[in-house]
Scaffold this motif. Structure first.
Motif, short mmCIF file in Angstrom:
data_model
loop_
_atom_site.label_atom_id
_atom_site.label_comp_id
_atom_site.label_asym_id
_atom_site.label_seq_id
_atom_site.Cartn_x
_atom_site.Cartn_y
_atom_site.Cartn_z
N VAL A 2 35.99 39.84 44.44
CA VAL A 2 37.11 38.92 44.54
C VAL A 2 36.83 37.82 45.56
CG1 VAL A 2 38.84 40.62 43.84
CG2 VAL A 2 38.19 40.45 46.24
N GLU A 3 37.51 36.72 45.38
CA GLU A 3 37.45 35.62 46.34
C GLU A 3 38.45 35.88 47.47
OE1 GLU A 3 35.52 33.00 46.27
OE2 GLU A 3 34.72 32.98 44.22
N ASN A 40 47.32 37.59 44.61
CA ASN A 40 46.86 36.65 43.60
C ASN A 40 45.53 37.07 42.99
OD1 ASN A 40 49.13 35.05 43.97
ND2 ASN A 40 48.18 33.86 45.59
N ALA A 41 44.70 37.77 43.76
CA ALA A 41 43.44 38.27 43.21
C ALA A 41 43.70 39.28 42.10
CB ALA A 41 42.60 38.90 44.32
N TRP A 42 44.72 40.13 42.28
CA TRP A 42 45.06 41.07 41.21
C TRP A 42 45.70 40.34 40.03
CZ3 TRP A 42 43.61 45.21 39.06
CH2 TRP A 42 44.41 45.84 38.10
N ILE A 43 46.58 39.37 40.31
CA ILE A 43 47.18 38.59 39.23
C ILE A 43 46.09 37.91 38.40
CG2 ILE A 43 48.64 36.60 38.70
CD1 ILE A 43 50.36 37.33 41.11
N GLU A 44 45.04 37.44 39.06
CA GLU A 44 43.92 36.82 38.35
C GLU A 44 43.22 37.84 37.46
OE1 GLU A 44 39.75 34.40 39.30
OE2 GLU A 44 41.22 34.76 40.89
N GLN A 45 43.08 39.08 37.96
CA GLN A 45 42.49 40.13 37.13
C GLN A 45 43.34 40.38 35.89
OE1 GLN A 45 39.59 41.87 37.58
NE2 GLN A 45 39.09 40.64 39.38
N SER A 80 45.37 38.21 34.48
CA SER A 80 45.32 37.02 33.63
C SER A 80 44.04 36.97 32.80
CB SER A 80 45.43 35.76 34.49
OG SER A 80 46.64 35.74 35.21
N GLU A 81 42.99 37.58 33.32
CA GLU A 81 41.73 37.58 32.58
C GLU A 81 41.74 38.54 31.41
OE1 GLU A 81 38.76 38.43 35.47
OE2 GLU A 81 38.84 36.44 36.41
N ALA A 127 51.77 32.36 41.19
CA ALA A 127 51.00 32.82 42.35
C ALA A 127 51.93 33.22 43.50
CB ALA A 127 50.03 31.74 42.79
#
Length: 824
Positions: A43-44, A144-149, A151-152, A171
């Motif tokens: 993650v970023e 947000n890192a989990w939300i990005e996961q 969303s992918e 976010a």
């Protein structure tokens, strides 16, 4: 005929197969959002790898190189387990529920927009200290890192609920976390509702009878309230029930269900093992999942473990190696309703104390409504606070024509540093440092109970408003804003907040009882949350010279009802063992059987006994009969019996026995008459619900803890999968508090209580224990959705250890979050 039968078999078989396939498909889609606790992520936003060890109770132990990395991981695991709950809390604070639920939630959204909690949270972000701001930013990045996961893809939209409602997730931002604390402040303060109720009652009752039912000091039973009709002319008597309902998901506390709690501590000299002891169990409305989420954080200051709220990067209740902290609602009067007089020639102006007209600060806000037209709200603020609509707090019922009501409230601060206070508190090493951290708390106001190397303490935190000693209602009822003495005059010094350190008894505690006896305006409150549990706590503490972890647990789980013990001998004084033997099947015989059971009962609200149900129904029926003839429909506003009021009536304090006479009847009823009628009515209703054999009734059948899913809990069929119902002991006034609903078809269901319990022993800190009322996961298909609930129901706990080896032993999984830069 045989051919028809074969085709019917084929059709039924095909339907069953299709149903089975549909169930499998639905389960597959919903289960995609279940968490694999062994899955690693790149993650970023991290500076170094972070290890998250989930022990066998699914409690995450987070180990990172820096504090910001730890807060990042906390945001990540909060979102993994409780993403839907977090988004619901945020939407509520923002006033954006109607975007997904339609017009049914417009009342809540309008209220939140008028209070402007989210905009105030945005303004409060720069007020945090650098460490707190860094923690908020890191936590938001983790969410947000989990939300990005999600969303992918391949994550089932993050939670099953997102398949039924709008799946887009914006976010997370630091203001979102601050807004959740402000939302909690709204849920924990019921003074605005109390002001409306007092005003309405003052228009219906004579002053001496008002003093009976709303005593400002439960110890003295005396109330001298101003005449609201003279204070605010133009409002007439109204016997309708007060209506505080705003619709589904309302954050306003239901009267009688405001925040409550127990917390107590003992110095080492009063501990058998030689270390300080602390017990804490905050009481809030039950939900599935519970509001609390257990977590352990390993920070530079050391390890901390306890209860968090998803969306907030802090352990709000818990312990470190040397310090423990619990909280109870302080009942600080931090709200004032102010009546503003409008300019007849320009309704955008209101009258100021100096006689001039001032313009409201006004702006418009648009609420988007699913399947409906957008609603435009005109928001106005006076110098006292936001202007409310007539439906909010039911202020329309006490506001005369040509006037509006505004709300003064300490939580409406644009520089709210409560988040900074929370992070400093959990990293404090001493009681002194913890008390100093509380200085920055704005709202919600709490009593923090502390145990540390320098002793024990109880400190009220939260800003206490300064009021003019000449305030016409002393904050107990709405008052005219054009009077110079009305409104907050600033904030009192933190040193004026009640504080107790290392008492000579070696014990201190609070059950929402009155803490200080000081005159207005440093009185703290005229409204307190408890007069009964404190008596039982004092009894239990006095029974031992020294205490142990087990004795604190025993007190936390105590189910003896002091109200029943005090009231039953009083209201049944002329009924016990009186009258001739009655034939079986008659109401008299039914009453005698009930009284025989109660005569041998010790007041224990045990789920397996019939006596608690009989006693609760009798006292509830009696309360209704005492007030209904005087108040009419407004009697519905008194959903729970008031033991102080009933005792005053039956002891005829200042002529209070007059409440026993039914004014609509020609006869003059005595309190014995009314008590007998109340018991007969209660037994009749119970027999209709539970059958005629009262010895087989069970309190736990009526007193089921209702952990209902806030959204899906009322949906047919789905409710059986998402709601958690459990037979429970305890009652309204027991230390093991199980506050009853008081309304509806199931008035005795348990809807409000200790969603978290913790007992900390600093002679051996790793022997400390805690529990929540449901489970760690918010996913109904996860075994951790309700696995802690059965332990909680049975009065059991899980270990609260900071030992990394113990966390890794039989861990459910170990997740490693690695920084993207390092992975490259």
């Amino acid at each position: 005929m045989f051919t028809l039968f074969r085709w019917l078999v084929r059709l039924v078989t095909a339907a069953a197969v299709l149903l089975g396939v549909a169930i499998v498909l639905v389960y597959w889609f919903l289960s995609r959002s279940l968490i694999d606790y062994d899955e690693d992520f790149v993650v970023e936003g991290l500076t170094a790898p972070v290890e998250v060890v989930r022990n066998n109770d699914s409690l995450p132990h987070i180990f990172g190189k820096t504090d910001t990395d730890v807060f990042f991981a906390l945001g990540f695991v909060h979102a993994q387990d409780r993403l839907w709950q977090m988004t619901m809390l945020r939407r509520t604070a923002q006033g954006r529920l109607s975007e997904i639920f339609g017009s049914s939630t417009l009342g809540v959204d309008e209220m939140m927009r008028r209070l402007d909690l989210y905009d105030l949270s945005l303004q409060s972000v720069p007020a945090q200290d650098p460490e707190t701001l860094a923690a908020l930013q890191a936590y938001s990045a983790g969410v947000n890192a989990w939300i990005e996961q999600v969303s992918e893809g391949t994550r089932g939209r993050g939670a099953p609920e997102f398949w039924l409602f709008q799946p887009e997730i914006s976010a997370w931002a630091p203001a979102d976390s601050i807004a959740i604390l402000k939302l909690m402040a709204l849920q924990l303060s019921g003074h605005a509702e109390a002001e409306v109720l007092r005003a309405r009652l003052s228009l219906l009752l004579a002053p001496e009878r008002l003093a009976d039912i709303l005593p400002e000091d439960p110890g003295k039973g005396v109330a001298v309230l101003p005449d609201y009709a003279a204070l605010v002319p133009g409002v007439g008597p109204d016997s309708r029930p007060v209506d505080f309902a705003l619709g589904p998901f309302s954050p306003l506390p239901v009267p009688g269900l405001e925040g409550a709690s127990n917390a107590w501590a003992a110095v080492p000299a009063r501990s058998a093992a030689g270390g300080a002891l602390l017990a804490s169990d905050p009481h809030l409305g039950f939900t599935a999942p519970a509001i609390w989420y257990l977590a352990r954080l390993e920070l530079k200051s050391g390890g901390v473990i306890g209860a968090t709220i998803p969306g907030v990067p802090a352990v709000l209740l818990g312990r470190s190696e040397a310090m423990g902290w619990g909280m109870t609602s302080s009942y600080l009067d931090d709200q004032d309703l102010v009546i503003e007089k409008l300019n007849p020639e320009d309704p955008e102006e209101y009258l100021r104390p100096d006689g001039s007209w001032a313009r409201f600060d006004s702006r418009q806000s648009i609420v988007l409504v699913k399947d409906g037209d957008p609603v435009t709200l005109s928001l106005r603020w006076s110098e006292h606070g936001p202007v409310l609509s007539g439906a909010q707090f039911d202020v329309g019922s006490i506001t005369p024509p040509g006037h509006v009501a505004a709300l003064g409230w300490t939580a409406l601060s644009p520089a709210d540093t409560s988040m900074t206070a929370a992070l400093r508190l959990m990293q404090a090493k001493t009681v002194d440092a913890a008390i100093e951290a509380g200085r920055l708390t704005v709202a919600p106001s709490q009593n923090i109970v502390l145990a540390g190397p320098d002793g024990i303490a109880l400190q009220m935190i939260g800003q206490m408003p300064a009021r003019d000693p000449a305030h016409p209602s002393q904050g107990r009822m709405p008052a005219p804003g054009w009077m110079p003495a009305v409104g907050f005059k600033g904030i009192l010094p933190y040193e004026d907040n009640p504080s107790f350190r290392n008492p000579s008894s070696g014990l201190l505690g609070n059950t929402n009882n009155k803490t200080v006896d000081r005159p207005f305006p440093k009185h703290v409150s005229f409204l307190w949350g408890d007069t009964q549990r404190i008596q039982r706590w004092l009894t239990l503490m006095k029974t031992r010279e020294v205490h142990t972890r087990e004795s604190f647990i025993e007190a936390q789980l105590d189910t003896v009802d002091p109200t029943a013990r005090a009231l039953l001998p009083l209201i049944g004084a002329d009924l016990w063992f009186t009258g001739d033997a009655a034939p079986e099947g008659t109401p008299e015989r039914f009453r005698q059987r009930a009284l025989m059971l109660l005569a041998e009962w010790n007041g224990e609200m045990n789920e397996h006994l019939p006596e608690p149900l009989i006693a609760a129904a009798w006292i509830r029926s009696l309360m209704d009969k005492l007030v209904r003839d005087e108040l009419g429909p407004m009697a519905d506003s008194f959903t729970h019996p008031d033991p102080v009021f009933i005792e005053r009536v039956f002891r005829n304090v200042n002529g209070a026995a007059v409440w026993c006479d039914i004014i609509q009847s020609a006869a003059v009823e005595s309190c014995t008459d009314l008590s007998r009628m109340a018991l007969d009515e209660a037994l009749l209703r119970l027999s209709e619900d539970w059958g005629p054999k009262l010895e087989s009734w069970r309190w736990g059948d009526a007193h089921q803890a209702a952990h209902d899913h806030p959204v899906l809990g009322s949906v047919p069929m789905l409710r059986y999968f998402v709601n958690i119902r459990q037979s429970t002991s305890g009652g309204d006034d027991t230390l093991l508090r199980g506050r009853t609903a008081g309304v509806g078809e199931d008035p005795y269901r348990n809807v409000h209580g200790a969603g978290y319990r913790g007992v900390y022993d600093f002679a051996d800190p790793d022997s400390s224990v805690f529990i929540t009322s449901t489970g760690q996961s918010g996913h109904p298909l996860s075994r951790h959705y309700d696995d802690l609930g059965e332990l909680w129901r049975r009065g059991e706990y899980i270990p609260m250890s900071l030992d990394p080896a113990l966390a890794r032993a039989a861990a459910l999984g170990v997740m490693v979050l690695s920084p993207a830069a390092a992975a490259d």
